[in-house]
Design an enzyme around this catalytic site. Structure first.
Site, short mmCIF file in Angstrom:
data_model
loop_
_atom_site.label_atom_id
_atom_site.label_comp_id
_atom_site.label_asym_id
_atom_site.label_seq_id
_atom_site.Cartn_x
_atom_site.Cartn_y
_atom_site.Cartn_z
N ASP A 21 31.74 49.94 57.93
CA ASP A 21 31.96 50.38 59.12
C ASP A 21 33.43 50.58 58.63
O ASP A 21 34.47 51.21 59.02
CB ASP A 21 31.91 49.99 60.64
CG ASP A 21 30.79 49.26 60.07
OD1 ASP A 21 30.03 50.31 60.33
OD2 ASP A 21 30.14 48.69 61.89
N HIS A 49 30.26 39.98 57.17
CA HIS A 49 29.27 40.49 58.17
C HIS A 49 27.90 39.08 57.68
O HIS A 49 28.53 37.74 57.11
CB HIS A 49 28.81 41.16 56.40
CG HIS A 49 27.28 42.13 57.45
ND1 HIS A 49 26.43 41.14 56.77
CD2 HIS A 49 27.17 43.16 57.67
CE1 HIS A 49 25.15 42.51 57.29
NE2 HIS A 49 25.90 43.49 58.50
N1 CMC Z 1 38.18 38.61 60.96
C1 CMC Z 1 39.29 37.54 60.93
N2 CMC Z 1 37.95 36.66 60.57
C2 CMC Z 1 37.02 36.78 61.14
C3 CMC Z 1 36.26 37.71 61.26
C4 CMC Z 1 36.95 38.97 60.78
N3 CMC Z 1 36.49 40.31 61.36
N4 CMC Z 1 34.79 37.74 61.04
C5 CMC Z 1 34.54 36.73 60.36
N5 CMC Z 1 35.94 35.51 60.67
C6 CMC Z 1 36.14 34.58 61.01
C7 CMC Z 1 35.61 33.44 62.40
O1 CMC Z 1 36.66 33.51 62.59
C8 CMC Z 1 34.67 32.25 61.58
O2 CMC Z 1 36.02 31.39 61.32
P1 CMC Z 1 36.01 29.59 61.37
O3 CMC Z 1 35.17 29.63 59.63
O4 CMC Z 1 37.03 29.42 60.93
O5 CMC Z 1 35.51 29.55 62.73
C9 CMC Z 1 34.22 32.38 60.22
O6 CMC Z 1 35.65 34.05 60.08
C10 CMC Z 1 32.60 33.20 60.19
O7 CMC Z 1 32.68 33.94 61.18
P2 CMC Z 1 31.02 33.66 62.21
O8 CMC Z 1 31.82 34.63 63.63
O9 CMC Z 1 30.90 32.60 61.91
O10 CMC Z 1 30.80 35.06 61.47
P3 CMC Z 1 29.44 35.48 61.86
O11 CMC Z 1 28.22 35.46 60.50
O12 CMC Z 1 28.80 35.45 63.39
O13 CMC Z 1 30.04 37.39 62.29
C11 CMC Z 1 30.26 39.77 61.88
C12 CMC Z 1 29.96 38.38 61.66
C13 CMC Z 1 30.63 40.52 61.76
C14 CMC Z 1 29.73 39.40 63.69
C15 CMC Z 1 32.08 38.81 62.27
O14 CMC Z 1 32.29 39.11 60.69
C16 CMC Z 1 32.99 40.22 62.79
O15 CMC Z 1 32.96 39.87 64.00
N6 CMC Z 1 33.44 41.33 62.52
C17 CMC Z 1 34.23 41.72 62.75
C18 CMC Z 1 33.03 43.00 64.07
C19 CMC Z 1 32.81 43.71 62.52
O16 CMC Z 1 33.45 44.69 61.09
N7 CMC Z 1 30.47 44.30 62.52
C20 CMC Z 1 30.00 45.28 61.68
C21 CMC Z 1 29.66 44.56 60.75
S1 CMC Z 1 28.65 45.74 59.74
C22 CMC Z 1 27.81 47.03 60.60
C23 CMC Z 1 26.95 45.82 61.41
O17 CMC Z 1 25.73 45.47 61.28
O18 CMC Z 1 26.63 46.96 62.56
#
Ligand code: CMC
Length: 431
Positions: A366, A308
């Site tokens: 989720d 998140h």
């Molecule tokens: N699985 C594997 N690696 C992950 C994941 C994941 N679900 N989420 C983040 N990472 C890694 C990412 O690759 C990055 O690694 P590195 O630092 O080595 O490059 C690090 O963690 C930080 O990720 P980010 O993409 O910079 O983080 P963000 O804050 O931009 O993204 C997120 C947040 C929720 C979009 C992301 O964690 C994600 O895609 N999660 C899966 C989708 C999901 O479950 N979304 C629902 C969110 S809660 C409900 C809502 O808000 O709607």
């Protein structure tokens, strides 16, 4: 908001510029950069708005390090346990918990708006049967502006109020209609003798051919899912609603924009994607393979339902949702559901794996909601529509707050242009 006595300085080409520091009621201080461009001729750069507050708000607060979520100051776990969705709607919209009389009046008003204009039935029939219910919802909610002209004047507080009631009351009807249409069953009219959650289950699962009794414990779990999704501060879809609304667009158009944004798998679409992923994993022995894929930088696969932007400790909604999942599956006698076993094992393994621990990737809301919804009988395509109808109240509360903010300006981010510099047009024959 209190202006703090502190200020920060930006030094650029030997010149100093003061940035006032603003202190919120809770959360980190905020640097006020509003005058920076005018004074220093520079923009700030923040893709994804990871360090940017886009507005002042009094509605919802998240402490990502503590794993805390407050609606108008009240912790989400207390609301999920003691309150109910319509009371939470009142709280989000008006800022205080209602008295018994206020709640009764509000409940009656919402309940009396649950039917949709009969002509909307024809509008639905224009969609292909196999359309995703989110596609139908984006279209139908946007089209509400064509059916309810008398609540589209955003400058009239009464029309804004009526639009709020209509959206909160009719979204379950529209979501249920989208579902019924996709499975070829007749639309089911709302029943005003039922509670908000009971009525939604009734509109989704009853058929004219036989009586349908709503199981109270399932209605309670449904209501809790609505409550847990009701608002979440300035997330992508809420910011979309605010941005659309900042131009003066009508509330139905703004909420349709929010629904479109919510649909993506990184946001509300994650609940569908998560259950599909759990089904794809299928058995506990395949978990290590999927964990390896999630960690592989050359593989776009991510563990859906994990991570998140704001929560870096745990998602308090996930904690309540997990308890609810155990309750609902227990009630339905499917505790040994293989998908739940996969989910529990995946959570355990991921929480111990250094990749997830170092990046603070915890299960989010989720991760468990899909398991509950599937057990209740919803297909995966309905998970995000249910999220959308629950979040509608949050979008409206944020939209109303924005409209009454004297500082309202159209949202207009700037950019760091890295394209071609000015160049002269060349005739096609000369290229
Ligand atoms: N699985 C594997 N690696 C992950 C994941 C994941 N679900 N989420 C983040 N990472 C890694 C990412 O690759 C990055 O690694 P590195 O630092 O080595 O490059 C690090 O963690 C930080 O990720 P980010 O993409 O910079 O983080 P963000 O804050 O931009 O993204 C997120 C947040 C929720 C979009 C992301 O964690 C994600 O895609 N999660 C899966 C989708 C999901 O479950 N979304 C629902 C969110 S809660 C409900 C809502 O808000 O709607």
């Amino acid at each position: 908001m209190a202006d703090s006595k502190r200020s920060a300085k930006v030094v650029l080409d030997g010149k100093e510029f003061d940035l006032p520091v603003m202190s919120p009621t809770a959360g980190p201080d905020v640097l006020d950069i509003r005058k920076l461009y005018g004074q220093a001729d520079v923009f700030t750069y923040d893709p994804g708005f990871t360090s940017t507050a886009s507005c002042e708000s009094t509605i919802t607060f998240i402490d990502g390090d503590k794993g805390e979520l407050l609606y108008r100051g009240y912790p989400i776990d207390q609301l999920a346990e003691k309150s109910n969705y319509l009371e939470v709607c009142y709280l989000l919209l008006y800022g205080e918990l209602p008295t018994a009389e206020q709640l009764s009046k509000f409940t009656t008003t919402v309940t009396r708006h649950t039917m949709v204009h009969e002509q909307m039935h024809n509008f639905f029939r224009g969609f292909r049967r196999d359309a995703h219910p989110m596609a139908t919802m984006v279209g139908v909610v946007g089209a509400m502006s064509a059916f309810y002209h008398d609540s589209t004047d955003i400058n009239d507080p009464w029309q804004r109020e009526v639009a709020s009631f209509r959206l909160i009351a009719k979204l379950p009807t529209i979501a249920a209609m989208a579902y019924k249409y996709s499975i070829g069953q007749p639309f089911v009219y709302p029943r005003n003798d039922l509670s908000y959650a009971e009525n939604f289950l009734h509109m989704c699962f009853s058929v004219p051919a036989e009586a349908y009794k709503v199981e109270p414990a399932l209605a309670k779990a449904m209501d809790r899912i609505f409550t847990l999704h009701a608002d979440h501060e300035q997330n992508a879809s809420t910011s979309t609603v605010r941005l659309a609304g900042s131009s003066g667009a009508n509330p139905f158009a703004c909420i349709a924009a929010g629904i479109a944004c919510l649909w993506g798998p990184a946001h509300g679409g994650a609940n569908q994607a998560c259950l599909e992923m759990l089904n794809e994993i299928g058995t506990v022995d395949r978990i290590p393979e999927m964990i390896a894929r999630a960690k592989d930088k050359n593989d776009p696969f991510r563990l859906m339902g994990f991570g998140h932007r704001v929560y870096k400790n745990f998602d308090p909604r996930a904690k309540v949702m997990k308890e609810s999942a155990d309750e609902v599956l227990g009630l339905l006698g499917v505790q040994d559901n293989p998908i739940l076993q996969v989910a529990k094992e995946l959570e355990k393994i991921a929480l111990e794996d250094p990749y997830f621990v170092e990046r603070k990737l915890y299960p989010n809301v989720d991760f468990y909601s899909g398991i509950i919804l599937e057990a209740m009988g919803f297909p995966t395509s309905m998970f995000t529509p249910i999220f959308a109808m629950s979040r509608t109240v949050g979008w409206i509360a944020q939209w109303k707050e924005m409209i009454s903010d004297p500082q309202l300006k159209i949202g207009r981010p700037r950019q760091l242009y890295v394209g071609a510099p000015r160049r002269d047009y060349t005739d096609v024959a000369a290229r």
